[in-house]
Design an enzyme around this catalytic site. Structure first.
Site, PDB file in Angstrom:
ATOM      1  CB  SER A  91      -0.948   0.012   1.204  1.00 33.13           C
ATOM      2  OG  SER A  91      -0.227  -0.080   2.423  1.00 33.13           O
ATOM      3  CG  ASP A 397      -4.438   5.507   6.927  1.00 32.88           C
ATOM      4  OD1 ASP A 397      -3.253   5.385   7.315  1.00 32.88           O
ATOM      5  OD2 ASP A 397      -4.879   4.921   5.928  1.00 32.88           O
ATOM      6  CG  HIS A 400      -1.403   3.802   4.448  1.00 31.89           C
ATOM      7  ND1 HIS A 400      -2.661   3.396   4.857  1.00 31.89           N
ATOM      8  CD2 HIS A 400      -0.807   2.710   3.899  1.00 31.89           C
ATOM      9  CE1 HIS A 400      -2.823   2.122   4.568  1.00 31.89           C
ATOM     10  NE2 HIS A 400      -1.713   1.678   3.979  1.00 31.89           N
TER      11      HIS A 400
END
Length: 434
Positions: A91, A397, A400
């Site tokens: 991610s 968040d 990340h």
């Protein structure tokens, strides 16, 4: 042979040193330009004198460039013209792969730059976006995203939750992506084969494919491994057990790098893993873990550092195994830890507190996640808001990074100051050693 030695022993360099170092001393040339005679009445300002002065200045500039080549070997290298990027990862560099397979993140993801969810797990752009921009290439389309995409200048095989090794459980029954590194390589092979077929067939879709020569001239980027470590730690493995798994993890990584090299990859830009002990969700879920001076979970960072040290060794071995390829090891960890531990120095604030989230010291909770519905005090709400100034925050968040933190990190690593060898991004096609 060291690059510096190769440059010094090159025929042109030997001739230059013989001509200018073995004969005339350089000191007479080392005068500031404004100290040269400039009499308006002639004499020193005569054409002959001016010509001699220009010749001296030209010789000095030539020598200056020559010495720059010797003292800083990268000065002599030509900038690489990467026509494409092929990215593999999780991610941290996913530009829409996992969202294409399982649904995109909701607002406020994407609010800062794209002003809508873009398939990235951030408020804006990722490091891979800044890499593409710096090389004058478009942002990478996710391989799994089949709608409205162009692969003319590369493809992104990264997906959120991806690991290097085969995960023990995958989405939807687990938290890991089914598209681990072995699968990403299989997708790359299919992409290369099918793009060749599509180009041969011609038509509108042929224009959306990279040219054949792009595959061997492209930059191959990697940012993966964090989820392998976290998977063990979140499943109650001890820190020593996770460390013991690292050689096997990196063996699979090495196998895939060699496979990609066999399929034409020549320039590899490889990020190590970041300080996972500084992530708000780790700090939230492991409140009793020992903290360091920056407030990060020390044993988690020690695992990341161990992984990074072994990754660096693995890349050194790959250089020996594949001498025709260029490998750049990029120390993401040091840049991110410096940003977190000295946030105020760099214009950031609250580095351990999530910008988008809810609850507790770190504004992070397993039951109230950014962009998702949550029950707060018996009432269902939607977590669609974030902090007022993401531009001065590090964590987006809890897992990340913000666009601002990603941009900061890119600005540091792109210069080569955190790379092994110390070579900037635009020279990463060159096979060099320190």
């Amino acid at each position: 042979m060291k690059l510096k030695s190769r440059l010094e022993n090159a025929p042109s360099m030997r001739a230059l040193k013989k001509k200018h170092l073995a004969s005339e001393p350089l000191l007479p040339l080392l005068r500031p330009i404004d100290s040269l005679p400039v009499s308006l009445g002639g004499g020193a300002f005569s054409p002959a004198a001016v010509g001699g002065q220009r010749s001296a200045i030209s010789s000095f500039c030539f020598l200056l460039l020559a010495f720059a080549d010797i003292l800083n070997p990268t000065f002599a290298l030509r900038s690489c013209k990467f026509p494409a990027i092929f990215n593999f990862g999780d991610s941290n560099s996913d530009t829409g792969g996992l969202p294409a397979a399982f649904g995109p993140p909701n607002r406020p993801y994407g609010n800062t730059y794209f002003h809508t969810p873009s398939g990235r797990y951030s408020d804006g752009r990722l490091i891979i976006d800044f890499i593409a921009k710096s090389l004058n290439l478009p942002y990478l389309s996710a391989y799994l995203n089949s709608l409205g995409t162009s692969f003319t200048h590369g493809a992104n095989f990264a997906t959120g939750g991806s690991t290097i090794r085969l995960p023990s459980s995958v989405i939807p029954s687990g938290i890991s992506s089914p598209f681990f590194l072995d699968v990403q390589f299989q997708q790359f092979m299919q992409f290369k084969n099918r793009s060749k077929l599509i180009r041969k067939q011609g038509g509108v879709f042929a224009k959306l494919m990279p040219k054949e020569e792009y595959f061997r001239n492209a930059l191959y980027t990697f940012d993966i491994g964090q989820n392998d470590l976290e998977a063990g730690l979140l499943h109650n493995m001890s820190f020593e057990e996770v460390k013991a798994s690292v050689p096997e993890i990196l063996n699979r990584f090495s196998v895939n790098i060699k496979n990609i090299s066999n399929w034409g990859g020549r320039s590899f830009w490889i990020h190590n893993t970041g300080p996972i002990g500084c992530l708000p969700y780790i700090l939230t879920n492991f409140p009793s873990a020992e903290r360091d001076n920056a407030g990060c979970a020390k044993p988690f960072n020690e695992v990341a550092q161990y992984f990074n040290s072994r990754l660096k060794e693995t890349i050194a071995q790959l250089r020996n195994d594949i001498p025709s390829a260029a490998f750049t090891y990029v120390d993401i960890y040091s840049v991110k830890y410096s940003l977190i531990s000295q946030a105020q120095k760099y214009g950031f604030e609250l580095p351990l507190v999530a910008c988008c989230g809810y609850g507790g010291k770190y504004n992070n909770s397993n039951t109230a996640r950014c962009g998702s519905p949550a029950i707060i005090n018996g009432t269902q709400i939607f977590m669609d808001s974030s902090c007022d100034q993401p531009s001065v925050r590090v964590s987006w968040d809890g897992v990340h990074y913000t666009e601002a933190a990603n941009k900061f990190t890119f600005d540091q690593i792109s210069t080569g100051g955190f790379s092994d060898p110390h070579i900037p991004l635009n020279l990463a096609c060159h096979r060099t050693t320190n």
